[in-house]
Design a protein around this motif. Structure first.
Motif, short mmCIF file in Angstrom:
data_model
loop_
_atom_site.label_atom_id
_atom_site.label_comp_id
_atom_site.label_asym_id
_atom_site.label_seq_id
_atom_site.Cartn_x
_atom_site.Cartn_y
_atom_site.Cartn_z
N PRO A 49 3.02 16.77 -14.24
CA PRO A 49 3.52 16.69 -12.51
C PRO A 49 2.91 15.30 -12.31
CG PRO A 49 2.62 18.56 -14.23
CD PRO A 49 2.38 17.54 -15.14
N ILE A 50 2.04 14.62 -12.47
CA ILE A 50 1.36 13.75 -11.57
C ILE A 50 2.48 12.23 -11.53
CG2 ILE A 50 -0.63 11.78 -11.23
CD1 ILE A 50 -2.69 14.54 -11.97
N VAL A 51 2.89 12.45 -12.95
CA VAL A 51 3.77 11.61 -13.32
C VAL A 51 5.48 11.59 -12.63
CG1 VAL A 51 5.18 9.48 -14.85
CG2 VAL A 51 2.81 10.71 -15.68
N ILE A 52 5.84 12.75 -13.12
CA ILE A 52 6.90 13.25 -12.48
C ILE A 52 6.77 13.24 -10.86
CG2 ILE A 52 8.31 15.30 -12.04
CD1 ILE A 52 7.72 16.48 -14.51
N LEU A 53 5.92 13.14 -10.35
CA LEU A 53 5.77 13.40 -8.64
C LEU A 53 6.07 11.82 -8.05
CD1 LEU A 53 4.21 16.57 -7.59
CD2 LEU A 53 6.19 15.99 -7.86
N SER A 54 4.83 11.16 -8.55
CA SER A 54 4.73 9.79 -8.34
C SER A 54 5.62 8.74 -8.64
CB SER A 54 3.45 9.38 -8.46
OG SER A 54 3.03 9.60 -10.14
N SER A 55 6.36 9.06 -10.21
CA SER A 55 6.88 7.65 -10.33
C SER A 55 7.67 7.53 -9.41
CB SER A 55 8.13 8.64 -11.59
OG SER A 55 8.32 9.53 -11.80
N PRO A 56 8.93 7.94 -8.73
CA PRO A 56 10.19 7.80 -8.33
C PRO A 56 10.08 6.87 -7.08
CG PRO A 56 10.81 9.89 -8.38
CD PRO A 56 8.63 9.47 -8.85
N PHE A 57 8.58 6.85 -6.24
CA PHE A 57 7.47 5.73 -5.53
C PHE A 57 7.52 4.63 -6.23
CE2 PHE A 57 6.50 9.93 -4.13
CZ PHE A 57 7.42 9.95 -2.76
N ALA A 58 6.29 4.58 -7.27
CA ALA A 58 6.72 4.01 -8.07
C ALA A 58 7.95 2.64 -8.34
CB ALA A 58 5.98 4.29 -9.45
N LEU A 59 8.54 3.52 -8.71
CA LEU A 59 9.73 2.58 -9.46
C LEU A 59 10.40 1.49 -8.08
CD1 LEU A 59 11.38 5.45 -11.77
CD2 LEU A 59 10.68 3.25 -12.68
N ASN A 60 10.61 2.20 -6.88
CA ASN A 60 11.18 1.63 -5.81
C ASN A 60 10.08 0.63 -5.42
OD1 ASN A 60 13.26 3.85 -4.92
ND2 ASN A 60 12.03 5.32 -4.06
N TYR A 61 9.26 1.24 -5.99
CA TYR A 61 7.99 -0.35 -5.23
C TYR A 61 8.24 -1.20 -6.01
CZ TYR A 61 4.07 -3.08 -4.50
OH TYR A 61 2.82 -4.06 -4.17
N MET A 62 8.26 -0.95 -7.11
CA MET A 62 9.03 -2.77 -8.70
C MET A 62 10.28 -2.57 -8.33
SD MET A 62 6.82 0.02 -11.89
CE MET A 62 6.43 -1.99 -12.32
N THR A 63 11.16 -2.24 -7.96
CA THR A 63 12.34 -2.80 -8.13
C THR A 63 12.31 -3.24 -6.09
OG1 THR A 63 13.13 -0.78 -8.60
CG2 THR A 63 14.12 -2.55 -7.57
N LYS A 64 11.95 -3.31 -5.28
CA LYS A 64 11.43 -3.37 -4.22
C LYS A 64 11.28 -5.06 -4.04
CE LYS A 64 12.96 0.04 -1.19
NZ LYS A 64 12.52 1.29 0.03
N SER A 65 9.35 -4.91 -4.91
CA SER A 65 9.03 -6.05 -4.75
C SER A 65 9.71 -7.76 -5.93
CB SER A 65 7.57 -5.65 -5.89
OG SER A 65 6.85 -4.50 -4.76
N SER A 66 10.02 -6.66 -6.59
CA SER A 66 11.03 -8.03 -7.82
C SER A 66 12.01 -8.13 -7.09
CB SER A 66 11.48 -7.37 -9.24
OG SER A 66 12.42 -6.22 -7.94
N ALA A 67 13.04 -7.36 -5.83
CA ALA A 67 14.06 -7.79 -5.10
C ALA A 67 12.75 -8.98 -4.07
CB ALA A 67 14.22 -6.44 -4.00
N ASN A 68 11.98 -8.79 -3.82
CA ASN A 68 11.34 -9.56 -2.91
C ASN A 68 11.46 -11.13 -2.97
OD1 ASN A 68 11.74 -7.27 -0.01
ND2 ASN A 68 9.87 -6.28 -0.82
N VAL A 69 10.46 -11.04 -4.14
CA VAL A 69 10.23 -12.14 -4.89
C VAL A 69 11.34 -12.84 -4.65
CG1 VAL A 69 8.94 -13.11 -6.65
CG2 VAL A 69 7.89 -11.32 -5.72
N LYS A 70 12.35 -12.51 -5.29
CA LYS A 70 13.39 -13.16 -5.70
C LYS A 70 14.38 -14.05 -4.01
CE LYS A 70 17.49 -14.23 -7.42
NZ LYS A 70 17.93 -15.37 -7.82
N VAL A 71 13.95 -12.83 -2.98
CA VAL A 71 14.46 -13.77 -1.72
C VAL A 71 13.11 -14.85 -1.13
CG1 VAL A 71 14.58 -13.26 0.73
CG2 VAL A 71 15.64 -11.24 -1.41
N LYS A 72 12.09 -14.38 -1.18
CA LYS A 72 11.52 -15.70 -1.42
C LYS A 72 11.66 -16.80 -1.97
CE LYS A 72 7.46 -12.79 0.30
NZ LYS A 72 6.30 -12.10 0.22
N SER A 73 12.02 -16.87 -3.28
CA SER A 73 11.97 -18.09 -4.58
C SER A 73 13.49 -18.72 -3.29
CB SER A 73 12.00 -17.30 -5.46
OG SER A 73 12.68 -16.84 -5.33
N ASP A 74 13.69 -17.62 -2.94
CA ASP A 74 15.35 -18.91 -2.73
C ASP A 74 15.53 -18.87 -1.68
OD1 ASP A 74 16.66 -17.71 -4.95
OD2 ASP A 74 17.55 -15.72 -3.62
#
Length: 268
Positions: A243-268
């Motif tokens: 249940p901890i994984v179920i409740l926390s994973s959406p936030f973790a996935l969004n954070y990891m996805t946004k982090s990679s997108a921010n890195v991409k923008v900065k590199s460009d």
């Protein structure tokens, strides 16, 4: 084909609902056992607890199978999206017309839309639309598709623009992470499945000094008491972590996805 997919999906949802309901009902005896109620002989005592665990074990098998299947499907989908971007990025539709006449289909069309393609009839509110209004909506939907297809097939336009490529790669990463999460669900539930299985095994094979080699192997050579305690502990622990994984994973996935997108923008 789409009708069969809908039918299979509905059938699977029905089975999943039945399995989850069975686990929920059986979990009542597991919870009561944690409070030592079954040891007092109430609500059927230990035999009722074992029967409940047996039901949980049986209905867990198809759920474990679908976890593996869903995980593989998500990872496969992410690979397809990445391959689509690699193949069609910085390529004009005119180039694809010459070498690939079937590059634009329902799947690729949906991918190239900002939020995917969601026709009006997939919305639940569509059932309340009268016949006349529905005909107008269909015409409007077709006109919208024709307009979008014309843009995609314009000789001067890229099949996958840079903006669309970034969005699709972000979607692919999130989809792949969701697949890995399904594998994690499988691991947690399989450990719980095996742990509770030991409780059923030692109930029916209660003599430590007279057991088949297969039973001893299931317990990894431990005593009945140790196997029962460790199996129950593992099951409880895994179903506490899940249940901890179920409740926390959406936030973790969004954070990891946004982090990679921010890195991409900065590199460009």
């Amino acid at each position: 084909n789409s009708i069969m997919k809908e039918a299979n999906s509905a059938f699977r949802d029905t089975l999943v609902g039945f399995c989850v309901m069975s686990i929920g009902i059986s979990f009542f005896w597991l919870f009561a056992n944690s409070l030592h109620i079954t040891a007092a002989g109430w609500i059927g005592g230990l035999p009722a607890l074992i029967h409940a665990l047996t039901v949980m074990e049986i209905v867990s098998v198809p759920l474990l199978y679908w976890m593996i299947k869903d995980a593989a499907k998500l990872i496969k989908q992410s690979i397809k999206i990445e391959a689509f971007v690699a193949k069609y990025n910085n390529t004009t539709s005119d180039d694809k017309k010459k070498e690939d006449h079937d590059w634009l289909n329902l799947e690729t069309f949906s991918l190239l839309q900002d939020n995917g393609w969601t026709p009006f009839w997939t919305v639940s509110a569509a059932s309340a639309v009268d016949e006349m209004a529905e005909e107008k909506l269909i015409v409007k939907e077709v006109e919208g598709i024709e307009r979008k297809v014309k843009i995609l097939t314009d000789n001067k336009s890229k099949v996958v623009s840079d903006v669309a490529a970034d969005r699709l790669l972000s979607t692919a990463k999130k989809t792949k992470l969701e697949g890995y999460r399904e594998y994690l669900y499988f691991l947690l539930n399989f450990i719980a499945f095996y742990g509770y299985l030991l409780g059923v095994v030692v109930y029916y094979f209660d003599k430590d000094d007279d057991q088949h080699f297969f039973v001893t192997s299931l317990k990894f050579g431990s005593t009945n008491e140790m196997a029962d305690w460790s199996g129950n502990f593992a099951g409880d622990l895994m179903w506490t972590i899940e249940p901890i994984v179920i409740l926390s994973s959406p936030f973790a996935l969004n954070y990891m996805t946004k982090s990679s997108a921010n890195v991409k923008v900065k590199s460009d």
